[in-house]
Design a protein around this motif. Structure first.
Motif, short mmCIF file in Angstrom:
data_model
loop_
_atom_site.label_atom_id
_atom_site.label_comp_id
_atom_site.label_asym_id
_atom_site.label_seq_id
_atom_site.Cartn_x
_atom_site.Cartn_y
_atom_site.Cartn_z
N ALA A 35 0.84 -1.20 0.00
CA ALA A 35 0.00 0.00 0.00
C ALA A 35 0.88 1.25 0.00
O ALA A 35 0.58 2.23 -0.70
N ALA A 36 1.94 1.23 0.77
CA ALA A 36 2.86 2.37 0.81
C ALA A 36 3.54 2.56 -0.54
O ALA A 36 3.72 3.70 -1.01
N ALA A 37 3.88 1.44 -1.20
CA ALA A 37 4.55 1.51 -2.50
C ALA A 37 3.62 2.03 -3.59
O ALA A 37 4.08 2.49 -4.64
N LYS A 41 2.90 9.76 -2.76
CA LYS A 41 3.86 10.53 -1.98
C LYS A 41 4.99 9.65 -1.43
O LYS A 41 6.11 10.12 -1.24
N LYS A 42 4.67 8.39 -1.19
CA LYS A 42 5.65 7.50 -0.56
C LYS A 42 6.47 6.70 -1.57
O LYS A 42 7.59 6.29 -1.26
N ASN A 43 5.91 6.45 -2.74
CA ASN A 43 6.59 5.53 -3.66
C ASN A 43 7.78 6.16 -4.41
O ASN A 43 8.38 5.52 -5.27
N MET A 50 12.54 -0.35 0.12
CA MET A 50 13.35 -1.17 1.02
C MET A 50 12.44 -1.93 1.99
O MET A 50 12.64 -3.12 2.25
N ASN A 51 11.44 -1.24 2.50
CA ASN A 51 10.50 -1.88 3.43
C ASN A 51 9.69 -2.97 2.75
O ASN A 51 9.40 -4.01 3.35
N LEU A 52 9.36 -2.75 1.48
CA LEU A 52 8.61 -3.77 0.74
C LEU A 52 9.48 -5.00 0.53
O LEU A 52 9.04 -6.15 0.73
N GLY A 53 10.73 -4.78 0.14
CA GLY A 53 11.65 -5.90 -0.03
C GLY A 53 11.84 -6.65 1.28
O GLY A 53 11.87 -7.89 1.30
N LYS A 54 11.96 -5.91 2.35
CA LYS A 54 12.12 -6.52 3.68
C LYS A 54 10.91 -7.36 4.04
O LYS A 54 11.04 -8.47 4.59
N ALA A 55 9.71 -6.87 3.73
CA ALA A 55 8.49 -7.61 4.05
C ALA A 55 8.41 -8.91 3.26
O ALA A 55 8.03 -9.96 3.79
N TYR A 56 8.80 -8.85 1.98
CA TYR A 56 8.79 -10.07 1.16
C TYR A 56 9.82 -11.09 1.67
O TYR A 56 9.53 -12.29 1.76
N LEU A 57 11.01 -10.62 2.01
CA LEU A 57 12.03 -11.54 2.52
C LEU A 57 11.62 -12.16 3.84
O LEU A 57 11.88 -13.34 4.09
N ALA A 58 10.99 -11.37 4.68
CA ALA A 58 10.51 -11.90 5.97
C ALA A 58 9.48 -13.00 5.74
O ALA A 58 9.48 -14.04 6.41
N ALA A 59 8.58 -12.77 4.77
CA ALA A 59 7.57 -13.77 4.46
C ALA A 59 8.21 -15.03 3.89
O ALA A 59 7.79 -16.15 4.22
N LYS A 135 12.67 -7.14 -7.14
CA LYS A 135 12.14 -5.96 -7.84
C LYS A 135 12.07 -4.76 -6.90
O LYS A 135 12.37 -3.62 -7.29
N ALA A 136 11.65 -5.02 -5.66
CA ALA A 136 11.52 -3.93 -4.69
C ALA A 136 12.87 -3.31 -4.36
O ALA A 136 13.04 -2.09 -4.35
N TYR A 137 13.87 -4.16 -4.13
CA TYR A 137 15.20 -3.65 -3.81
C TYR A 137 15.82 -2.94 -5.02
O TYR A 137 16.52 -1.93 -4.88
N HIS A 138 15.57 -3.47 -6.21
CA HIS A 138 16.06 -2.83 -7.43
C HIS A 138 15.45 -1.43 -7.56
O HIS A 138 16.15 -0.46 -7.90
N LYS A 139 14.16 -1.30 -7.29
CA LYS A 139 13.49 -0.01 -7.35
C LYS A 139 14.07 0.96 -6.32
O LYS A 139 14.28 2.14 -6.62
N ALA A 140 14.35 0.45 -5.13
CA ALA A 140 14.95 1.29 -4.10
C ALA A 140 16.30 1.83 -4.58
O ALA A 140 16.62 3.01 -4.35
N PHE A 141 17.06 1.00 -5.25
CA PHE A 141 18.37 1.43 -5.77
C PHE A 141 18.20 2.48 -6.85
O PHE A 141 18.93 3.48 -6.89
N GLU A 142 17.23 2.28 -7.74
CA GLU A 142 16.98 3.25 -8.81
C GLU A 142 16.60 4.61 -8.25
O GLU A 142 16.91 5.65 -8.85
N LEU A 143 15.96 4.62 -7.09
CA LEU A 143 15.51 5.87 -6.48
C LEU A 143 16.58 6.49 -5.58
O LEU A 143 16.31 7.50 -4.92
N GLY A 144 17.76 5.89 -5.57
CA GLY A 144 18.85 6.48 -4.81
C GLY A 144 19.23 5.76 -3.54
O GLY A 144 20.02 6.27 -2.74
N GLY A 145 18.67 4.56 -3.34
CA GLY A 145 19.06 3.77 -2.18
C GLY A 145 20.53 3.41 -2.23
O GLY A 145 21.12 3.29 -3.31
N LYS A 146 21.14 3.23 -1.08
CA LYS A 146 22.58 2.97 -1.01
C LYS A 146 22.90 1.54 -1.41
O LYS A 146 22.31 0.59 -0.90
#
Length: 296
Positions: A35-37, A41-43, A50-59, A135-146
């Protein structure tokens, strides 16, 4: 293919038992991150993805959170409170293993009663969880994630795909193994993955060929060639088999000739080439001339 999952490296220490969460809780966490993604304003923020990727990995990790290669059945029983639904014997690579089936996972113990591998039968969240995490982590990187924060997560995803693929392969499920090896291969070239996993590309094709998925096998063998990963020339031998399965004799000949020129000591290429000329009943002098050109 190396069957490293059946080669046991004992672990010296074990973490405290993790309280596994319900599937509903894991789905709720993923839905909240999704929902946040999807929020305008949040996406645009790396942290959201990063949080979406984390949620998928946790699952993904939830059903197997208390498992570690090398633990004995006594330790396993202490950490994994659920009682098995069924017990059976399974033969893999000439060895007999005890399989315990639980609500979400099958686990396999060797004859020394040590845990060697497991297969999730009911994920906490349905779908290609690892692929969605990548995909989520890749998107985070595209948006400037470290990169230093994201690259280790991408490697974790690639390794998870690869281990799951070897489990499927060990159990003889080549179609599933091919899907999972493909996941590992594709994720390993998705930025910011630190290193391309060449074995995943080859194993994707190898297992696809085993189930006559010729399109995928050809695609990933060709990717092996593009990556400079020839498996001592075996890629050309396998591509010739695909060409012959598709009734393209000329293509098979060209592949074998190319392969033998680059890898003159490759036995499968030479065998396939001789068999091809024999099956087409062509003048034996032609293959003699070809071999003379290559070896002289």
């Amino acid at each position: 293919m190396k069957k490293f999952l059946l080669t046991l490296a004992l672990l010296g220490t074990f973490a405290a038992a993790y309280a596994q969460k319900s599937d509903a809780d894991m789905q709720k966490a993923v839905d909240k991150a999704l929902a946040a993604a999807q929020d305008a304003k949040k996406n645009v923020k790396p942290a959201t993805w990063m949080n979406l990727g984390k949620a998928y990995l946790a699952a993904y990790n939830n059903p197997t959170a208390n498992l570690a290669q090398g633990i004995d059945r006594t330790t396993f029983s202490m950490m994994f409170k659920e009682q098995p639904k069924a017990t059976s014997q399974v033969v893999m690579d000439g060895q007999t293993f005890t399989k315990l089936s639980f609500s979400h996972v099958d686990v396999f113990f060797n004859q020394a009663d040590l845990l060697v591998m497991w297969v999730v039968t009911k994920p906490s969240v349905p779908g290609d969880i690892l692929g969605e995490a990548a995909k989520a982590y890749h998107k985070a990187f595209e948006l400037g994630g470290k990169e230093k924060d994201i690259a280790p997560k991408m490697k974790e995803i690639v390794d998870a795909y690869y281990n799951d693929a070897f489990s499927a392969y060990s159990l003889g499920d080549m179609a599933k193994a091919s899907d999972l090896f493909k996941g590992a291969a594709d994720a390993s070239v998705l930025t910011p993955s630190a290193e391309r996993n060449d074995d995943s590309f080859y194993n994707t094709a190898f297992t696809a060929l085993a189930v006559k998925n010729y399109a995928r096998a050809e695609e990933y063998y060709n990717k092996c060639i593009a990556n400079g990963h020839f498996q001592d020339g075996n890629v050309y031998a396998s591509l010739s088999e695909i060409a012959l399965a598709q009734k393209d004799t000329l293509k098979a000949k060209n592949l074998l000739a190319t392969g033998l020129t680059a890898f003159p000591d490759n036995a499968p290429i030479l065998t396939n080439l001789i068999n091809l000329y024999l099956s087409t009943k062509e003048d034996p002098e032609k293959i003699v001339e070809l071999l003379d050109d290559i070896y002289n």
